[in-house]
Design a protein around this motif. Structure first.
Motif, PDB file in Angstrom:
ATOM      1  N   GLY A  60      46.197  14.038  40.842  1.00 25.45           N
ATOM      2  CA  GLY A  60      44.879  13.814  41.445  1.00 25.45           C
ATOM      3  C   GLY A  60      44.656  12.361  41.833  1.00 25.45           C
ATOM      4  N   ASN A  74      47.148  17.747  36.856  1.00 24.31           N
ATOM      5  CA  ASN A  74      45.930  17.267  37.516  1.00 24.31           C
ATOM      6  C   ASN A  74      45.681  15.789  37.254  1.00 24.31           C
ATOM      7  OD1 ASN A  74      45.704  20.005  36.307  1.00 24.31           O
ATOM      8  ND2 ASN A  74      44.028  20.170  37.753  1.00 24.31           N
ATOM      9  N   ASP A 109      41.056  17.970  41.981  1.00 21.00           N
ATOM     10  CA  ASP A 109      41.986  18.055  40.842  1.00 21.00           C
ATOM     11  C   ASP A 109      41.315  17.560  39.570  1.00 21.00           C
ATOM     12  OD1 ASP A 109      43.923  18.884  42.597  1.00 21.00           O
ATOM     13  OD2 ASP A 109      45.001  16.976  42.624  1.00 21.00           O
ATOM     14  N   GLY A 168      48.349  19.285  42.642  1.00 25.84           N
ATOM     15  CA  GLY A 168      47.558  18.900  41.485  1.00 25.84           C
ATOM     16  C   GLY A 168      46.566  19.964  41.054  1.00 25.84           C
TER      17      GLY A 168
END
Length: 83
Positions: A32, A28, A63, A23
């Motif tokens: 995340g 992300n 992230d 991530g």
């Protein structure tokens, strides 16, 4: 705790670490939160890999922080590495 459940928790801890690490580079916003949820579940289920789960939790949060910083710097909802 049954060995099968602990094994599942250990797998979640490793998966959270891997997803959190990935991530930082891509997706992300998706990876995340997935890393955070898997790490929390692994810790709740009593994984023997507590360090890996904690690192996955930290990377999942990182992230989202990286995404927020890069989006804030760019001023858009998406970001990319410009050369």
């Amino acid at each position: 705790m049954p060995a099968e459940r602990r094994s599942d928790a250990d797998g979640m801890a490793v998966a959270s670490f891997v997803l959190g690490l990935l991530g930082l580079l891509v997706l992300n916003l998706v990876l995340g939160p997935m890393a955070i949820v898997l790490a929390a579940l692994a810790l709740w289920r009593g994984t023997t890999r507590r360090g890996r789960a904690a690192l996955g939790l930290f990377l999942g949060v990182a992230d989202l922080v990286v995404l927020a910083v890069l989006v804030g710097a760019d001023g858009t909802v998406s970001w990319g590495l410009a050369g």
